[in-house]
Structures are given as structure tokens and as C-alpha cells.
Scaffold this motif. Structure first.
Motif, short mmCIF file in Angstrom:
data_model
loop_
_atom_site.label_atom_id
_atom_site.label_comp_id
_atom_site.label_asym_id
_atom_site.label_seq_id
_atom_site.Cartn_x
_atom_site.Cartn_y
_atom_site.Cartn_z
N LYS A 76 0.68 -0.90 -0.09
CA LYS A 76 0.02 -0.33 0.15
C LYS A 76 0.97 1.32 -0.30
N PHE A 77 1.57 1.02 -0.42
CA PHE A 77 3.08 2.45 0.07
C PHE A 77 4.02 1.86 -0.63
N ALA A 78 4.95 2.85 -0.85
CA ALA A 78 6.66 3.07 -1.58
C ALA A 78 7.42 3.24 -1.04
N ILE A 79 8.39 2.90 -0.85
CA ILE A 79 9.65 3.51 -0.43
C ILE A 79 11.03 4.32 -1.33
N THR A 80 10.90 5.50 -1.21
CA THR A 80 12.41 6.02 -2.82
C THR A 80 13.07 6.21 -1.36
N SER A 81 14.71 5.48 -1.65
CA SER A 81 14.95 5.61 -0.75
C SER A 81 16.98 5.86 -0.82
N LYS A 82 17.50 6.98 -1.10
CA LYS A 82 18.66 7.59 -1.88
C LYS A 82 19.88 6.35 -0.82
N TRP A 83 20.84 6.27 -1.32
CA TRP A 83 22.14 6.19 -0.71
C TRP A 83 23.30 7.52 -1.60
N GLY A 84 25.04 6.50 -1.00
CA GLY A 84 25.61 7.83 -1.92
C GLY A 84 26.43 8.69 -0.55
N ILE A 118 12.95 -2.12 -1.05
CA ILE A 118 13.09 -0.81 -1.77
C ILE A 118 12.42 -0.46 -3.08
N ASP A 119 11.35 0.17 -3.06
CA ASP A 119 10.59 0.35 -4.29
C ASP A 119 11.55 1.03 -5.37
N VAL A 120 11.93 2.28 -4.54
CA VAL A 120 12.89 2.98 -6.09
C VAL A 120 14.19 3.41 -5.20
N LEU A 121 15.33 2.57 -5.91
CA LEU A 121 16.59 2.98 -4.79
C LEU A 121 17.26 4.21 -5.90
N ILE A 122 17.85 5.43 -4.87
CA ILE A 122 17.87 6.36 -6.23
C ILE A 122 19.32 6.78 -5.13
N LEU A 123 20.48 7.04 -6.83
CA LEU A 123 21.92 7.11 -6.30
C LEU A 123 22.10 8.59 -6.44
N LEU A 174 13.14 7.16 -12.23
CA LEU A 174 12.35 8.87 -11.61
C LEU A 174 14.49 9.17 -11.33
N VAL A 175 13.65 10.81 -11.79
CA VAL A 175 15.01 11.34 -10.97
C VAL A 175 14.67 12.49 -10.44
N GLU A 176 14.88 12.59 -8.72
CA GLU A 176 14.70 13.47 -7.58
C GLU A 176 15.87 14.89 -7.99
N MET A 177 14.60 16.34 -8.37
CA MET A 177 15.78 16.88 -8.24
C MET A 177 14.63 18.04 -7.56
N GLU A 178 15.70 19.28 -7.40
CA GLU A 178 14.37 20.62 -6.98
C GLU A 178 13.69 21.16 -8.50
N TRP A 179 12.48 21.47 -8.29
CA TRP A 179 11.44 22.14 -9.05
C TRP A 179 10.53 23.05 -8.44
#
Length: 334
Positions: A76-84, A118-123, A174-179
Motif C-alpha cells: 500500500k505504500f512505496a519507499i524511495t531511498s537515496k544512497w551515496g 526498496i521501491d526505488v533506490l536513488i543514487l 525517476l529523477v529526484e530534483m528541486e523543482w
């Protein structure tokens, strides 16, 4: 709750939630019970995407999420998580983007989140020189997908040419960015490229780190609030930027909503492939942010908003060292 489906098939509520501020960063941390209350209320109201990072807190954000969502239906939910980036004593350590570092970060995240994937692993490259080529980093992330520990891959603040390189190794969701109305540099090259490749967007800081709400008092910022180090919030820059925001407040009054809701509605209007992820420490402001989904903007509203903030009127960089933080100065990875 309106839903959005990115070109990759990733599904989300039309507005997500940015979790960073629940464990410090912007100012002092809130009590754990308060953070859990906000997260559970967001879930109850239909928010399905929660953006976090292994290094937020540092290293406490995902533990909070794990406690808040324990026992809730995982589908019922998604986790988008950054690493680096890695922290020690509030300092960034040399960047390690090797496959082994990726595995260690993913396994630590899963442990802290108390989840199986993790639903989306973000670099998040963070602008430092990496110890490995981008292609090797993405292959390490792809291995996590192959093992079922990750479902999708994403990138954060990445140069357009690096997005293309990464996408060639494994599809980027997806790309995470300030907008936001204050930050539109991504529209020139990054947004068109991502749409060419079928990549969606997580829009962070859609409220200009609180400035676009029209409620921010600079005097109220804690001494350790990172905004005190950001050029937008300093001296004459702050005075000029807050003066611009008064125009948004006036437009919002005419529209019958808050300035924050109007600013969020503008980000939401950028496309069905855009998921804004505002964050808050308060149930009150969570509910206000979600109210933006009911604000319908006409073509005149959009024209008035874009006329209210001209590109050269927002003064100061987003970060004190913009070159080290963002894709805007070229390739961020060797």
C-alpha cells in the motif's frame, strides 16, 4: 487521492511526502512520536510515496519510518531511498559509489526500515569525485534489482549526460530534483531529456524550503537550521526573495487558497509524470499541503504565477556550494 503512474509503471499518489525534516537537517529534531504521527496520518490520507535516504538524520530517518509503518500492508505504500553520501561527525566522508558500498547501504536501509525491499533506490552522487565509473555504480544497483531487494532505480541531481549513461545500463524510473516556482533550471535540458527517455520526476523542495508558503520568518530559524547557510536566506537576498513571495500570497488570496497550496498546485501542473514531495513536521501543514490537490489552475492562473516570479528575480544560489551539490555545472561523476 489522485494517482499518478510514471512511464516505467511506478504508481504513486499525486503528492508524496519528503521525510528528511522529520529527523533534523532543517532544524532541531522533533520527538519521535510526533514524526510517527505525521507519517501515519499521511498514510491514512492516502499518501503512498515516502522519500528518504540512508544518510538522513544522519542514519535515523529510516528507523523512524520503520517504526511508523511496522505492521502496515507493504503493497500500500512505496519507499524511495537515496544512497551515496556518508556522514561522520556531521562531515561528509570521501564518496564511495562502488557496488560493495551500494550493497552495504541497501542492506542497512532494509534493516532500519524493517522491510524486504526498496521501491526505488536513488543514487545521490553529491558532486564529489567518485571512486568508480558511473557504469559500475549502476551495475551495482542493478544487482540489487536482480536480487529482489530493489524494484526500480532512480537518480538525484544528476547531469543530463549522466542520466543518459545510467539509463543505458538499466532503465531509470525517476529523477529526484528541486523543482518549484523558485527553481526552474531543470526545465531547460534535464526535463526534456527525461521525457525523451520515459523517466518521471520526484520534485523536492516544491515550497522553496518554506519560503513560498509566505509564512516563513527568518528570525524564527534555529541556529543550526541549514537554511541559514543557504544564499537564498541570507541578507539582501532574503529580503528580495521574500518580497517576491508577497506576489504569490496576493494571488493565493484571490484564488481562495494559501500561498503554499498555490505553489504546490503549480508544481503539480507541470505534468502527470511529476510527483511533488513536500515535507512537514506537522499534521496541520500536511493537511494543508494535500489541499493543493484540490486547487485547479486555469491558463490565466498559470500565466499570472509565472509572471509573478521572473527567472532573474530569485537571488542567490540554492546551495552555498552549488557546483558541489547539483548537476547544473556538468557531470557529477567521473
Amino acid at each position: 487521492m489522485p494517482q499518478r503512474t510514471l512511464p516505467s509503471g511506478f504508481e504513486s499518489s499525486a503528492q508524496g511526502f519528503g521525510c528528511m525534516g522529520l529527523t533534523g537537517f532543517f532544524d532541531v529534531s522533533i520527538p519521535e512520536e510526533q514524526g510517527i504521527e505525521v507519517l501515519r496520518k499521511a498514510f491514512a490520507l492516502g499518501v503512498t510515496t515516502y522519500n528518504t535516504a540512508y544518510f538522513y538524520g544522519p542514519y535515523t530517518n529510516q528507523r523512524l519510518i520503520g517504526k511508523a509503518f511496522k505492521g502496515m500492508p507493504r503493497e500500500k505504500f512505496a519507499i524511495t531511498s537515496k544512497w551515496g553520501p556518508m556522514h561522520k561527525d556531521h562531515q561528509f566522508l570521501p564518496l564511495d559509489l562502488s557496488p560493495s558500498a551500494c550493497r552495504a547501504a541497501v542492506e542497512a536501509s532494509l534493516r532500519d526500515l524493517q522491510m524486504d525491499y526498496i521501491d526505488v533506490l536513488i543514487l545521490r552522487a553529491h558532486g564529489n569525485s567518485s571512486n568508480v565509473p558511473l557504469e559500475e555504480t549502476i551495475k551495482g544497483m542493478k544487482a540489487m534489482v536482480d536480487e529482489g531487494k530493489v524494484k526500480h532505480l532512480g537518480l538525484s541531481e544528476m547531469a543530463p549526460e549522466d542520466v543518459r549513461r545510467a539509463h543505458a545500463i538499466h532503465p531509470i524510473t525517476l529523477v529526484e530534483m528541486e523543482w518549484s516556482l523558485f527553481t526552474r533550471g531543470c526545465e531547460k535540458d534535464l526535463v526534456p531529456l527525461c521525457r525523451e527517455l520515459g523517466i518521471g520526476f520526484l520534485a523536492y523542495s516544491p515550497l522553496g524550503r518554506g519560503m513560498l508558503t509566505g509564512k516563513l520568518s527568518l528570525d524564527s530559524l534555529a541556529d543550526n537550521d541549514i537554511r541559514r547557510q543557504m544564499p537564498w536566506f541570507q541578507g539582501e537576498n532574503a529580503e528580495k526573495n521574500l518580497a517576491v513571495v508577497t506576489r504569490i500570497v496576493a494571488l493565493a488570496e484571490k484564488k481562495g487558497c494559501t500561498a503554499g497550496q498555490l505553489a504546490l498546485a503549480w508544481v503539480q501542473s507541470r505534468g502527470e509524470d511529476v510527483i511533488p514531495i513536500p515535507g512537514t513536521k506537522s499534521v496541520k501543514y500536511l493537511e494543508e499541503n494535500l489541499g493543493a490537490l484540490k486547487v485547479k489552475l486555469t491558463s490565466k492562473d498559470l500565466a499570472d504565477l509565472e509572471a509573478a516570479i521572473l527567472p532573474d528575480e530569485v537571488v542567490g544560489d540554492r546551495y552555498s556550494n552549488l557546483k558541489a551539490m547539483t548537476y547544473e555545472h556538468g557531470s557529477s561523476i567521473s
